[in-house]
Design a protein around this motif. Structure first.
Motif, short mmCIF file in Angstrom:
data_model
loop_
_atom_site.label_atom_id
_atom_site.label_comp_id
_atom_site.label_asym_id
_atom_site.label_seq_id
_atom_site.Cartn_x
_atom_site.Cartn_y
_atom_site.Cartn_z
N GLY A 67 0.83 -1.20 0.00
CA GLY A 67 0.00 0.00 0.00
C GLY A 67 0.86 1.25 0.00
N THR A 68 0.25 2.36 -0.31
CA THR A 68 0.98 3.63 -0.41
C THR A 68 0.33 4.73 0.41
OG1 THR A 68 -0.24 4.21 -2.41
CG2 THR A 68 1.89 3.09 -2.71
N ALA A 70 -2.01 5.99 4.06
CA ALA A 70 -1.75 6.14 5.49
C ALA A 70 -1.54 4.79 6.16
CB ALA A 70 -2.92 6.87 6.15
N THR A 71 -0.69 4.78 7.17
CA THR A 71 -0.44 3.58 7.97
C THR A 71 -1.34 3.60 9.19
OG1 THR A 71 1.88 3.57 7.28
CG2 THR A 71 1.31 2.26 9.22
N THR A 73 -2.83 2.66 12.96
CA THR A 73 -2.35 2.26 14.28
C THR A 73 -3.46 1.44 14.92
OG1 THR A 73 -3.28 4.17 15.43
CG2 THR A 73 -1.05 4.42 14.50
N SER A 76 -6.70 3.28 15.11
CA SER A 76 -7.28 3.85 13.89
C SER A 76 -8.63 3.22 13.58
CB SER A 76 -6.36 3.60 12.68
OG SER A 76 -5.14 4.25 12.81
N PRO A 119 -1.95 -3.16 10.82
CA PRO A 119 -0.97 -2.07 10.74
C PRO A 119 0.34 -2.43 10.02
CG PRO A 119 -1.98 -2.08 12.90
CD PRO A 119 -2.41 -3.35 12.20
N LYS A 122 -0.26 -0.43 4.55
CA LYS A 122 -0.81 0.92 4.46
C LYS A 122 -2.10 0.86 3.66
CE LYS A 122 3.73 3.02 4.56
NZ LYS A 122 4.59 4.05 4.05
N ALA A 123 -2.85 1.95 3.66
CA ALA A 123 -4.06 2.03 2.84
C ALA A 123 -3.71 1.68 1.40
CB ALA A 123 -4.66 3.43 2.93
N SER A 166 -8.95 2.10 3.26
CA SER A 166 -8.55 3.42 3.74
C SER A 166 -8.36 3.44 5.24
CB SER A 166 -9.59 4.49 3.33
OG SER A 166 -10.83 4.24 3.97
N VAL A 167 -7.68 4.47 5.71
CA VAL A 167 -7.47 4.71 7.13
C VAL A 167 -8.08 6.07 7.42
CG1 VAL A 167 -5.75 5.02 8.96
CG2 VAL A 167 -5.32 3.40 7.09
#
Length: 168
Positions: A67-68, A70-71, A73, A76, A119, A122-123, A166-167
């Protein structure tokens, strides 16, 4: 006086009988250890051609796409698509038909294997998780909240294919 003693004795016997039946019906809930389930989990990975890494907590995972976005937690809220399977390959849950855009949930509100595993991407990422029962539903298993039907039996390691949409 005899009637009172007889009634008290009868109540005591009924009470002891109920306790005895409850004790006989009671089966203690004991979680299996990761080590006890590891051979089943690694066999599933091998049979399914999944190249896994073992997390320190015991779950196995393979990142397909990192993924590229948001990461996440553990605190989240995320949107994810997923398929869940037992170690025999039989499916027990999937978000794809009912929620084609994904399901939104707080990561700290799901099974520990997801809270710890998701986690790692990433999104936009995709992964496979093989989770020991101690990080899933444990010795209690999982029941349908509406019907009471057992969906996941006690001490079942589980497999999930997860797409992190998504995050939030």
């Amino acid at each position: 006086m005899k009637k009172i003693l007889l009634a008290t004795g009868l109540i005591a016997l009924i009470g002891i009988g109920c306790l005895k039946n409850n004790e006989d019906d009671y089966k203690p809930c004991t979680n299996k250890s990761v080590q006890e389930e590891m051979s089943v989990m690694t066999k599933f990975a091998t049979d399914s051609s999944i190249s896994t890494t073992q997390d320190a907590t015991g779950f196995l995972y393979q990142v397909i796409e990192p993924g590229t976005g948001a990461t996440p937690t553990s605190s989240s809220t995320v949107v994810a698509k997923y398929v869940g399977r037992f170690m025999d390959g039989k499916g027990f849950d999937s978000s794809y038909k009912a929620y084609p855009g994904g399901v939104e949930f707080p990561l700290n509100g799901v099974i520990p294997g997801w809270t710890l595993g998701i986690p790692k991407i990433k999104a936009g990422g995709k992964m496979k998780l093989i989770i020991p029962s101690s990080l899933a539903y444990g010795c209690a298993g999982s029941r349908n909240p509406y019907t009471g039907e057992q969906i996941i039996a006690p001490n079942q390691p589980l497999y999930f294919y997860v797409e992190l949409v998504s995050v939030k």
